[in-house]
Design a protein around this motif. Structure first.
Motif, PDB file in Angstrom:
ATOM      1  N   UNK A  99       0.830  -1.195   0.000  1.00 59.69           N
ATOM      2  CA  UNK A  99       0.000   0.000   0.000  1.00 59.69           C
ATOM      3  C   UNK A  99       0.863   1.242   0.000  1.00 59.69           C
ATOM      4  N   UNK A 100       0.885   1.966   1.105  1.00 60.73           N
ATOM      5  CA  UNK A 100       1.648   3.210   1.186  1.00 60.73           C
ATOM      6  C   UNK A 100       2.975   3.044   1.928  1.00 60.73           C
ATOM      7  N   UNK A 101       3.253   1.852   2.487  1.00 59.14           N
ATOM      8  CA  UNK A 101       4.482   1.641   3.248  1.00 59.14           C
ATOM      9  C   UNK A 101       5.358   0.602   2.550  1.00 59.14           C
ATOM     10  N   UNK A 102       6.623   0.556   2.926  1.00 58.93           N
ATOM     11  CA  UNK A 102       7.532  -0.456   2.409  1.00 58.93           C
ATOM     12  C   UNK A 102       7.980  -1.352   3.556  1.00 58.93           C
ATOM     13  N   UNK A 103       8.122  -2.634   3.257  1.00 64.00           N
ATOM     14  CA  UNK A 103       8.573  -3.590   4.262  1.00 64.00           C
ATOM     15  C   UNK A 103       9.679  -4.449   3.665  1.00 64.00           C
ATOM     16  N   UNK A 104      10.556  -4.935   4.513  1.00 60.45           N
ATOM     17  CA  UNK A 104      11.638  -5.793   4.044  1.00 60.45           C
ATOM     18  C   UNK A 104      11.069  -7.160   3.676  1.00 60.45           C
ATOM     19  N   UNK A 105      11.598  -7.740   2.580  1.00 61.61           N
ATOM     20  CA  UNK A 105      11.159  -9.073   2.180  1.00 61.61           C
ATOM     21  C   UNK A 105      11.621 -10.084   3.211  1.00 61.61           C
ATOM     22  N   UNK A 106      10.760 -11.028   3.524  1.00 62.94           N
ATOM     23  CA  UNK A 106      11.122 -12.103   4.432  1.00 62.94           C
ATOM     24  C   UNK A 106      10.230 -13.304   4.141  1.00 62.94           C
ATOM     25  N   UNK A 107      10.599 -14.441   4.688  1.00 61.10           N
ATOM     26  CA  UNK A 107       9.787 -15.641   4.542  1.00 61.10           C
ATOM     27  C   UNK A 107       9.654 -16.088   3.108  1.00 61.10           C
ATOM     28  N   UNK A 108       8.464 -16.543   2.746  1.00 57.32           N
ATOM     29  CA  UNK A 108       8.266 -17.080   1.403  1.00 57.32           C
ATOM     30  C   UNK A 108       8.127 -15.995   0.343  1.00 57.32           C
ATOM     31  N   UNK A 109       8.113 -14.725   0.684  1.00 58.89           N
ATOM     32  CA  UNK A 109       8.153 -13.660  -0.321  1.00 58.89           C
ATOM     33  C   UNK A 109       9.460 -13.718  -1.110  1.00 58.89           C
ATOM     34  N   UNK A 110      10.517 -14.255  -0.510  1.00 62.50           N
ATOM     35  CA  UNK A 110      11.805 -14.390  -1.189  1.00 62.50           C
ATOM     36  C   UNK A 110      11.797 -15.511  -2.214  1.00 62.50           C
ATOM     37  N   UNK A 111      10.801 -16.407  -2.159  1.00 64.18           N
ATOM     38  CA  UNK A 111      10.752 -17.564  -3.053  1.00 64.18           C
ATOM     39  C   UNK A 111       9.933 -17.319  -4.317  1.00 64.18           C
ATOM     40  N   UNK A 112       9.452 -16.121  -4.555  1.00 66.53           N
ATOM     41  CA  UNK A 112       8.679 -15.830  -5.764  1.00 66.53           C
ATOM     42  C   UNK A 112       9.564 -16.092  -6.979  1.00 66.53           C
ATOM     43  N   UNK A 130      10.618 -19.169  -7.780  1.00 64.81           N
ATOM     44  CA  UNK A 130      11.395 -20.380  -7.531  1.00 64.81           C
ATOM     45  C   UNK A 130      10.471 -21.566  -7.282  1.00 64.81           C
ATOM     46  N   UNK A 131      10.976 -22.798  -7.481  1.00 65.90           N
ATOM     47  CA  UNK A 131      10.167 -23.977  -7.149  1.00 65.90           C
ATOM     48  C   UNK A 131       9.852 -24.005  -5.653  1.00 65.90           C
ATOM     49  N   UNK A 132       8.599 -24.286  -5.338  1.00 68.52           N
ATOM     50  CA  UNK A 132       8.117 -24.238  -3.965  1.00 68.52           C
ATOM     51  C   UNK A 132       7.176 -25.400  -3.721  1.00 68.52           C
ATOM     52  N   UNK A 133       7.243 -25.989  -2.538  1.00 67.75           N
ATOM     53  CA  UNK A 133       6.307 -27.034  -2.141  1.00 67.75           C
ATOM     54  C   UNK A 133       5.389 -26.480  -1.068  1.00 67.75           C
ATOM     55  N   UNK A 134       4.092 -26.642  -1.282  1.00 75.60           N
ATOM     56  CA  UNK A 134       3.088 -26.192  -0.315  1.00 75.60           C
ATOM     57  C   UNK A 134       2.465 -27.425   0.316  1.00 75.60           C
ATOM     58  N   UNK A 135       2.488 -27.495   1.632  1.00 80.09           N
ATOM     59  CA  UNK A 135       1.923 -28.614   2.382  1.00 80.09           C
ATOM     60  C   UNK A 135       0.587 -28.162   2.965  1.00 80.09           C
ATOM     61  N   UNK A 136      -0.437 -28.996   2.777  1.00 78.41           N
ATOM     62  CA  UNK A 136      -1.788 -28.664   3.223  1.00 78.41           C
ATOM     63  C   UNK A 136      -2.077 -29.267   4.597  1.00 78.41           C
ATOM     64  N   UNK A 137      -3.147 -28.797   5.221  1.00 78.23           N
ATOM     65  CA  UNK A 137      -3.538 -29.267   6.539  1.00 78.23           C
ATOM     66  C   UNK A 137      -3.892 -30.748   6.552  1.00 78.23           C
ATOM     67  N   UNK A 138      -4.383 -31.277   5.424  1.00 84.57           N
ATOM     68  CA  UNK A 138      -4.785 -32.686   5.371  1.00 84.57           C
ATOM     69  C   UNK A 138      -3.627 -33.625   5.051  1.00 84.57           C
ATOM     70  N   UNK A 169      -0.635 -25.583   5.629  1.00 81.60           N
ATOM     71  CA  UNK A 169       0.026 -25.881   6.901  1.00 81.60           C
ATOM     72  C   UNK A 169       1.383 -25.190   6.947  1.00 81.60           C
ATOM     73  N   UNK A 170       2.212 -25.420   5.906  1.00 78.46           N
ATOM     74  CA  UNK A 170       3.491 -24.705   5.791  1.00 78.46           C
ATOM     75  C   UNK A 170       3.985 -24.738   4.368  1.00 78.46           C
TER      76      UNK A 170
END
Length: 77
Positions: free
Chosen positions: A13-26, A28-36, A74-75
């Motif tokens: 929006x109107x502010x800037x934030x440092x990239x962290x977490x999975x924002x750095x993986x845009x 790139x290959x990524x695995x998403x694990x579901x709750x089930x 889940x993660x």
């Protein structure tokens, strides 16, 4: 909505934030694990406030973008 900047920050929006977490993986290959217990692997395209957009391969050597809602995740690794 988030927007990438050249200085390693994301614009929220109107502010800037440092990239962290999975924002750095845009982009790139990524695995998403579901709750089930299931998982899916693909290229992370974008991240919205409530969803994650993933480019996954299909059976006929093509690919398609799918939307995964964050409440089902889940993660991510």
């Amino acid at each position: 909505m988030t927007k990438k900047t050249d200085n390693g920050l994301i614009e929220l929006g109107h502010a800037q934030a440092e990239k962290h977490g999975y924002y750095l993986k845009v982009g790139q290959p990524t695995t998403i694990h579901f709750l089930d217990g299931k998982k899916i692997t693909g290229i992370l395209n974008a991240i919205g406030p409530y969803e994650v957009f993933l480019q996954v391969p299909t059976k006929n050597d093509d690919s398609m973008e799918i939307t995964i809602f964050k409440h089902a995740i889940k993660y991510i690794n």
